[in-house]
Design a protein around this motif. Structure first.
Motif, PDB file in Angstrom:
ATOM      1  N   ALA A 142       0.826  -1.208   0.000  1.00 45.20           N
ATOM      2  CA  ALA A 142       0.000   0.000   0.000  1.00 45.20           C
ATOM      3  C   ALA A 142       0.860   1.258   0.000  1.00 45.20           C
ATOM      4  O   ALA A 142       0.581   2.214  -0.738  1.00 45.20           O
ATOM      5  CB  ALA A 142      -0.922  -0.013   1.224  1.00 45.20           C
ATOM      6  N   VAL A 143       1.911   1.275   0.820  1.00 44.22           N
ATOM      7  CA  VAL A 143       2.764   2.459   0.908  1.00 44.22           C
ATOM      8  C   VAL A 143       3.551   2.655  -0.384  1.00 44.22           C
ATOM      9  O   VAL A 143       3.672   3.786  -0.892  1.00 44.22           O
ATOM     10  CB  VAL A 143       3.711   2.349   2.119  1.00 44.22           C
ATOM     11  N   LEU A 144       4.087   1.586  -0.946  1.00 42.20           N
ATOM     12  CA  LEU A 144       4.830   1.715  -2.201  1.00 42.20           C
ATOM     13  C   LEU A 144       3.922   2.193  -3.330  1.00 42.20           C
ATOM     14  O   LEU A 144       4.354   2.957  -4.206  1.00 42.20           O
ATOM     15  CB  LEU A 144       5.489   0.386  -2.561  1.00 42.20           C
ATOM     16  N   GLY A 145       2.668   1.780  -3.299  1.00 41.03           N
ATOM     17  CA  GLY A 145       1.714   2.268  -4.286  1.00 41.03           C
ATOM     18  C   GLY A 145       1.501   3.767  -4.167  1.00 41.03           C
ATOM     19  O   GLY A 145       1.373   4.478  -5.173  1.00 41.03           O
ATOM     20  N   PHE A 146       1.479   4.260  -2.916  1.00 39.73           N
ATOM     21  CA  PHE A 146       1.346   5.709  -2.726  1.00 39.73           C
ATOM     22  C   PHE A 146       2.589   6.441  -3.221  1.00 39.73           C
ATOM     23  O   PHE A 146       2.487   7.488  -3.883  1.00 39.73           O
ATOM     24  CB  PHE A 146       1.116   6.017  -1.247  1.00 39.73           C
ATOM     25  N   GLY A 183       4.529  24.539   6.815  1.00 41.34           N
ATOM     26  CA  GLY A 183       4.775  25.458   5.717  1.00 41.34           C
ATOM     27  C   GLY A 183       4.637  24.838   4.344  1.00 41.34           C
ATOM     28  O   GLY A 183       5.095  25.412   3.351  1.00 41.34           O
ATOM     29  N   THR A 184       3.989  23.661   4.255  1.00 49.95           N
ATOM     30  CA  THR A 184       3.808  22.962   2.978  1.00 49.95           C
ATOM     31  C   THR A 184       2.339  22.635   2.771  1.00 49.95           C
ATOM     32  O   THR A 184       1.513  22.804   3.674  1.00 49.95           O
ATOM     33  CB  THR A 184       4.614  21.650   2.929  1.00 49.95           C
ATOM     34  N   ASP A 185       2.036  22.112   1.597  1.00 41.19           N
ATOM     35  CA  ASP A 185       0.673  21.659   1.321  1.00 41.19           C
ATOM     36  C   ASP A 185       0.399  20.277   1.887  1.00 41.19           C
ATOM     37  O   ASP A 185      -0.724  19.770   1.794  1.00 41.19           O
ATOM     38  CB  ASP A 185       0.429  21.626  -0.195  1.00 41.19           C
ATOM     39  N   GLY A 186       1.434  19.642   2.440  1.00 40.04           N
ATOM     40  CA  GLY A 186       1.261  18.315   3.000  1.00 40.04           C
ATOM     41  C   GLY A 186       1.073  17.255   1.923  1.00 40.04           C
ATOM     42  O   GLY A 186       1.365  17.463   0.750  1.00 40.04           O
ATOM     43  N   PHE A 187       0.583  16.103   2.358  1.00 41.24           N
ATOM     44  CA  PHE A 187       0.306  15.011   1.427  1.00 41.24           C
ATOM     45  C   PHE A 187      -1.111  15.156   0.866  1.00 41.24           C
ATOM     46  O   PHE A 187      -1.979  15.771   1.487  1.00 41.24           O
ATOM     47  CB  PHE A 187       0.439  13.662   2.127  1.00 41.24           C
ATOM     48  N   SER A 188      -1.335  14.551  -0.286  1.00 36.57           N
ATOM     49  CA  SER A 188      -2.659  14.591  -0.912  1.00 36.57           C
ATOM     50  C   SER A 188      -3.322  13.222  -0.841  1.00 36.57           C
ATOM     51  O   SER A 188      -2.654  12.190  -0.914  1.00 36.57           O
ATOM     52  CB  SER A 188      -2.537  15.008  -2.383  1.00 36.57           C
ATOM     53  N   ALA A 189      -4.638  13.242  -0.689  1.00 41.34           N
ATOM     54  CA  ALA A 189      -5.407  11.998  -0.785  1.00 41.34           C
ATOM     55  C   ALA A 189      -5.428  11.558  -2.243  1.00 41.34           C
ATOM     56  O   ALA A 189      -5.676  12.369  -3.145  1.00 41.34           O
ATOM     57  CB  ALA A 189      -6.822  12.213  -0.273  1.00 41.34           C
ATOM     58  N   TRP A 220      -4.421   3.646  -0.681  1.00 39.46           N
ATOM     59  CA  TRP A 220      -3.984   4.147   0.628  1.00 39.46           C
ATOM     60  C   TRP A 220      -3.197   5.436   0.472  1.00 39.46           C
ATOM     61  O   TRP A 220      -2.427   5.602  -0.491  1.00 39.46           O
ATOM     62  CB  TRP A 220      -3.106   3.095   1.323  1.00 39.46           C
ATOM     63  N   ASP A 221      -3.375   6.358   1.417  1.00 43.80           N
ATOM     64  CA  ASP A 221      -2.562   7.570   1.458  1.00 43.80           C
ATOM     65  C   ASP A 221      -2.396   8.017   2.906  1.00 43.80           C
ATOM     66  O   ASP A 221      -3.210   7.657   3.777  1.00 43.80           O
ATOM     67  CB  ASP A 221      -3.193   8.688   0.621  1.00 43.80           C
ATOM     68  N   PRO A 222      -1.332   8.804   3.217  1.00 43.24           N
ATOM     69  CA  PRO A 222      -1.066   9.238   4.591  1.00 43.24           C
ATOM     70  C   PRO A 222      -1.877  10.471   4.983  1.00 43.24           C
ATOM     71  O   PRO A 222      -1.378  11.367   5.678  1.00 43.24           O
ATOM     72  CB  PRO A 222       0.440   9.525   4.573  1.00 43.24           C
ATOM     73  N   VAL A 223      -3.118  10.518   4.557  1.00 48.73           N
ATOM     74  CA  VAL A 223      -4.076  11.548   4.944  1.00 48.73           C
ATOM     75  C   VAL A 223      -5.340  10.879   5.467  1.00 48.73           C
ATOM     76  O   VAL A 223      -5.836  11.210   6.544  1.00 48.73           O
ATOM     77  CB  VAL A 223      -4.432  12.476   3.757  1.00 48.73           C
ATOM     78  N   THR A 224      -5.854   9.908   4.684  1.00 39.86           N
ATOM     79  CA  THR A 224      -7.097   9.218   5.054  1.00 39.86           C
ATOM     80  C   THR A 224      -6.944   7.703   5.101  1.00 39.86           C
ATOM     81  O   THR A 224      -7.938   6.997   5.276  1.00 39.86           O
ATOM     82  CB  THR A 224      -8.211   9.560   4.043  1.00 39.86           C
ATOM     83  N   GLY A 225      -5.725   7.177   4.940  1.00 43.53           N
ATOM     84  CA  GLY A 225      -5.552   5.732   4.911  1.00 43.53           C
ATOM     85  C   GLY A 225      -6.294   5.124   3.739  1.00 43.53           C
ATOM     86  O   GLY A 225      -6.225   5.626   2.611  1.00 43.53           O
TER      87      GLY A 225
END
Length: 591
Positions: free
Chosen positions: A452-456, A552-558, A562-567
């Motif tokens: 899942a993480v490598l896919g992100f 100071g960034t836009d952070g990660f995007s959904a 899987w993504d590190p915002v909403t799983g």
């Protein structure tokens, strides 16, 4: 309205065991001291005010390494992986204790070391399967000799608060492979005194919502997450645990009013109270956080029985950072010490608390995380809110003196043995900007989330390179609504926001799934993540828009998947019901 109360002190869960019974090895050179941890200067705004008074004593906690280093990890994977033949064969408290116990040689060696310094075995007690020792009433002069330390009283600038600490400590060379950490030693955390919430009307906060928003209630959530038609039936076997810290007490009268307004089919909602570490639980002083957690787990999973853990104190170890200069972290170690000592533990436990991972000393965080793993091996699902700071609050500087900027993950949400819950908003759902998420700086990436993480990462590319640890545990795992939650506090309506809202909602869904499993004579879900990252991943509503800005960034995007915002997204109860694991039947013996 009825609630029931049980008081548990951490000390009651610690069994006193003389270490003389362990095999005593030939004594090594106790004067061959090697540094374990040392600061170059006194941390932060602390100043020494000299030696403590003659006769001052200190209680030391010593974490020992387990005899079988990977036994607990291997067992958790076996009993939690639906594809493994041992899936659902959860362990008892005693079986887990054997898995994590130190080698008798370790116990004997440490006992000999303590006895060499005049410490009686009757001052030593064990807990957590014997891999934690508590040594009480140690004279400071003896502690200095024991640890090659120089304990002094330190005061934080501008306050009258003092603590007893040392800027460095050491252990005999022979003990370094046996002892993980000793506390309190070098971590300077100023206690942040919890403030009791005054009882009385707090006003209606309708302005917190846009006129275009629909307030979030159990009815909306049960419809959104497709659980309206399910009626729990295994109430004699199933239970949810809710953790409350910092003087946050769940109010029984507020719960009754909340359920009357928003879950009218619920009759006589109640909960058991377990008081840990003299929390001073008092339902006449309800807190918004505790009420939120209790009202929404009940709103989702009634009539499943509930227990509220009212936990006193603060984190046993703490490292300040620029955003959190004083210790406001929760005493997870003391709480878990009490819970693990119980024979019966709820199948689902939720906590809406945490702090910057870097404010927890790494060895402390690893020890706490391992205790969550012990509960997972016993068949308990642990859920934590992911936090409300996006990829990080404020300046996001490392607290190691380097002033390097990096995204700030939240612990315990980063622990690989818990399920972390992020936040969404609106309908159709998008990522809530406050949803904390990212990657740990302490815990390696567990195997269950590699794909899942490598896919992100394939979708992320080089964005934010250098601001996060790409080889570590990613969080959150799943998510739920996080804004505009209606609660009752002191008989009045208030509105809440944050992943503190999301976590109890998901916990309620998991408890309903456990109820179904029990009704079918199947094992409960236990440690969730191997199932979530496997067959259950398609049982969530994928969130593909929004982000979690910070530092100071836009952070990660959904993004899709899987993504590190909403799983994996938000739960669909009926789809998850179709993906519940069924244990593999044992092979039939042949003649």
């Amino acid at each position: 309205m009825h609630y029931f109360r049980l008081s548990v002190l951490c000390a009651l869960t610690v069994t006193t065991t003389p270490l003389d019974s362990a095999a005593t090895p030939f004594p090594p050179n106790w004067n061959d001291m090697h540094t374990k941890h040392r600061w170059n200067t006194i941390p932060g705004k602390w100043e020494s005010i000299g030696q403590p008074p003659v006769g001052t004593t200190i209680d030391l906690r010593i974490a020992l390494r387990p005899h079988r280093e990977h036994a607990l990890t291997d067992t958790i994977h076996e009993v939690s992986n639906p594809k493994h033949p041992k899936y659902g064969s959860y362990l008892s408290k005693e079986q887990v204790a054997k898995l994590v116990a130190p080698h008798p040689y370790t116990l004997g060696l440490v006992e000999t070391w303590l006895r060499h310094h005049g410490i009686s075995s009757f001052n030593v007690s064990t807990s957590h399967g014997g891999n934690w020792l508590t040594v009480t009433g140690v004279p400071v002069s003896t502690a200095n000799e024991l640890l090659g330390a120089s304990y002094q009283l330190y005061r934080y600038a501008g306050t009258n608060e003092t603590i007893l600490r040392t800027v460095g400590y050491a252990l005999p060379a022979a003990l370094h492979v046996h002892v993980q950490t000793v506390a309190p030693t070098t971590y300077f955390g100023l206690p942040l005194t919890p403030r009791k919430r005054a009882r009385g009307h707090r006003g209606r906060a309708a302005a917190a919502l846009s006129t275009r928003d629909v307030p979030v209630t159990p009815a909306l959530l049960r419809s959104l997450y497709n659980s309206v038609t399910y009626q729990p039936v295994a109430m004699q076997q199933n239970m949810i645990g809710v953790a409350g810290f910092h003087g946050e007490y769940a109010g029984d009268e507020d719960l009754e009013e909340f359920m009357r307004l928003f879950r009218s089919d619920a009759k006589d909602p109640n909960f058991l109270v377990i008081d840990i570490n003299n929390s001073g639980y008092n339902p006449q002083y309800p807190g918004s956080e505790a009420n939120l957690d209790m009202q929404y787990t009940q709103g989702m999973a009634w009539p499943t029985p509930h227990v509220f853990y009212s936990i006193g104190g603060l984190a046993e170890e703490f490292i300040p950072d620029s955003f959190q200069p004083v210790n406001g972290n929760e005493p997870f170690l003391g709480w878990l010490e009490a819970i693990i000592g119980l024979e019966d533990v709820p199948q689902t436990i939720v906590a809406s608390y945490g702090g910057d991972e870097q404010t927890f000393p790494p060895e402390y965080a690893k020890s706490v995380c391992e205790l969550f793993g012990q509960l997972g091996a016993r068949g308990v699902s642990i859920l934590f809110a992911s936090g409300d700071g996006g990829v990080g609050y404020g300046e996001c500087k490392k607290n190691d003196g380097s002033d390097v900027v990096e995204f700030q993950p939240i612990f315990p949400a980063t622990c690989p043995w818990v399920t972390s819950v992020g936040g969404t908003t609106k309908r159709p759902e998008v990522a809530a900007p406050l949803s904390s998420g990212g990657f740990s700086n302490v815990f390696k990436r567990p195997d269950y989330q590699t794909d899942a993480v490598l896919g992100f990462f394939q979708q992320l590319g080089n964005q934010h390179s250098g601001l996060y640890n790409a080889s570590s545990r990613g969080f959150p795992d799943v998510s739920a609504q996080a804004l505009g939650f209606v609660i009752i506090l002191n008989d009045d309506i208030e509105y809440m926001a944050g992943t503190s809202c999301s976590a109890p909602v998901v916990a309620g869904i998991i408890s309903l799934l456990n109820d179904y499993q029990l009704s079918q004579n199947r094992p409960v879900l236990g440690f969730l993540n191997p199932w979530l990252y496997g067959i259950a991943s398609q049982g969530f509503n994928d969130i593909t828009s929004g982000s979690n800005p910070g530092c100071g960034t836009d952070g990660f995007s959904a993004v899709p998947g899987w993504d590190p915002v909403t799983g994996f997204g938000t739960p669909d109860f009926q789809r998850l019901l179709e993906r519940l694991p069924i244990p593999i039947p044992a092979p039939t013996p042949t003649n």
